[in-house]
Design an enzyme around this catalytic site. Sequence first.
Site, PDB file in Angstrom:
ATOM      1  N   ARG A   1       0.724  11.818  -8.857  1.00 50.94           N
ATOM      2  CA  ARG A   1       1.053  10.741  -8.704  1.00 50.94           C
ATOM      3  C   ARG A   1       2.248  10.571  -9.446  1.00 50.94           C
ATOM      4  O   ARG A   1       3.233   9.565  -8.965  1.00 50.94           O
ATOM      5  CB  ARG A   1       0.096   9.415  -9.385  1.00 50.94           C
ATOM      6  N   PHE A  55      -1.173  16.069   4.474  1.00 46.44           N
ATOM      7  CA  PHE A  55      -1.791  15.428   3.238  1.00 46.44           C
ATOM      8  C   PHE A  55      -0.534  15.404   2.166  1.00 46.44           C
ATOM      9  O   PHE A  55      -0.258  16.717   1.927  1.00 46.44           O
ATOM     10  CB  PHE A  55      -2.821  15.981   2.668  1.00 46.44           C
ATOM     11  N   GLU A  64       0.897  -1.139   0.010  1.00 46.70           N
ATOM     12  CA  GLU A  64      -0.206  -0.107   0.059  1.00 46.70           C
ATOM     13  C   GLU A  64       0.799   1.287  -0.110  1.00 46.70           C
ATOM     14  O   GLU A  64       2.108   1.251   0.496  1.00 46.70           O
ATOM     15  CB  GLU A  64      -0.773  -0.140   1.269  1.00 46.70           C
ATOM     16  N   ASP A  65       0.497   2.374  -0.568  1.00 41.57           N
ATOM     17  CA  ASP A  65       1.241   3.649  -0.166  1.00 41.57           C
ATOM     18  C   ASP A  65       1.281   4.302   1.027  1.00 41.57           C
ATOM     19  O   ASP A  65       2.333   4.664   1.441  1.00 41.57           O
ATOM     20  CB  ASP A  65       0.452   4.511  -1.373  1.00 41.57           C
ATOM     21  N   ASP A 107      -3.404   5.872   6.714  1.00 46.72           N
ATOM     22  CA  ASP A 107      -3.854   7.184   7.373  1.00 46.72           C
ATOM     23  C   ASP A 107      -4.771   6.579   8.672  1.00 46.72           C
ATOM     24  O   ASP A 107      -4.348   6.260   9.581  1.00 46.72           O
ATOM     25  CB  ASP A 107      -4.483   8.035   6.467  1.00 46.72           C
TER      26      ASP A 107
HETATM   27  P1  IMP Z   1      -6.961   5.304   5.335  1.00 47.69           P
HETATM   28  O1  IMP Z   1      -8.135   4.159   5.011  1.00 47.69           O
HETATM   29  O2  IMP Z   1      -7.647   6.449   6.017  1.00 47.69           O
HETATM   30  O3  IMP Z   1      -5.938   4.370   6.057  1.00 47.69           O
HETATM   31  O4  IMP Z   1      -6.379   5.588   3.966  1.00 47.69           O
HETATM   32  C1  IMP Z   1      -5.938   5.140   3.192  1.00 47.69           C
HETATM   33  C2  IMP Z   1      -5.778   5.637   1.773  1.00 47.69           C
HETATM   34  O5  IMP Z   1      -6.230   6.978   1.624  1.00 47.69           O
HETATM   35  C3  IMP Z   1      -4.624   5.260   1.093  1.00 47.69           C
HETATM   36  O6  IMP Z   1      -4.472   4.062   0.356  1.00 47.69           O
HETATM   37  C4  IMP Z   1      -4.207   6.589   0.185  1.00 47.69           C
HETATM   38  O7  IMP Z   1      -4.819   6.338  -1.129  1.00 47.69           O
HETATM   39  C5  IMP Z   1      -5.203   7.704   0.695  1.00 47.69           C
HETATM   40  N1  IMP Z   1      -4.516   8.714   1.552  1.00 47.69           N
HETATM   41  C6  IMP Z   1      -4.438   8.811   3.176  1.00 47.69           C
HETATM   42  N2  IMP Z   1      -3.694   9.636   3.216  1.00 47.69           N
HETATM   43  C7  IMP Z   1      -3.320  10.583   2.160  1.00 47.69           C
HETATM   44  C8  IMP Z   1      -2.330  11.431   1.765  1.00 47.69           C
HETATM   45  O8  IMP Z   1      -1.769  12.041   2.960  1.00 47.69           O
HETATM   46  N3  IMP Z   1      -2.308  11.649   0.640  1.00 47.69           N
HETATM   47  C9  IMP Z   1      -2.848  10.963  -0.584  1.00 47.69           C
HETATM   48  N4  IMP Z   1      -3.324  10.053  -0.225  1.00 47.69           N
HETATM   49  C10 IMP Z   1      -3.736   9.614   1.019  1.00 47.69           C
HETATM   50 MG    MG Z   2      -4.279   3.903  -1.831  1.00 45.85          MG
END
Ligand code: IMP
Ligand code: MG
Length: 177
Positions: free
Chosen positions: A167, A154, A101-102, A105
Amino acid sequence: MEKEQIKTPRFLLSEDEIKGRIKIMADEINHDYQGKDVTAICILKGGMVFFTDLIRFLKMPLRCEFLATSSYGNDKKSSGEVKLTMDTKYPLEGKHVLVVEDIVDSGLTLSYILALLKARNPASVKLCSLLFKPASLKRDLTVDYVGFKIGNEFVVGYGLDYAGLYRNLPYVGVLEE
Ligand code: IMP
Ligand code: MG
């Protein structure tokens, strides 16, 4: 077509720094999976750049799968609802699965993916993320391999987007208000 307005993000992690760290993560993964085949799952779209860099350092017999989720739309905040928009192709039963995963959050996306994959009876599932925001985590989730812990900002670049853009930046930067 009109040209989109792009703000220059505040520099956070350089291409060299990222590459160096990925090499170290790959060494650890190579060590942990000795004698095993791995099915690496790239979480699209954000994970694509990290995934293609990481797998080229991995030495075990490796299969690549792709899975896509969405929860953000065009917002900087998650909608709180994860949708599976593309699923993996081959059965995962009995496989050693490594999810790539990237960024983690809130942890909502990876928790959702983990539950989905575990239901398919893999031999093991481990999570690997280039970036991790510990202060934002809202789920009880262990990320086995983390590239960089970052603050609650972010970020874009290196696969990560804002409204579909950025990207292709070769580094990670903070997108300020
Ligand atoms: P989560 O479900 O809140 O953990 O967020 C995960 C997904 O949200 C990641 O796979 C990203 O695609 C996107 N995301 C979360 N934080 C960021 C950020 O700071 N920049 C860009 N995408 C983010
Ligand atoms: Mg993602």
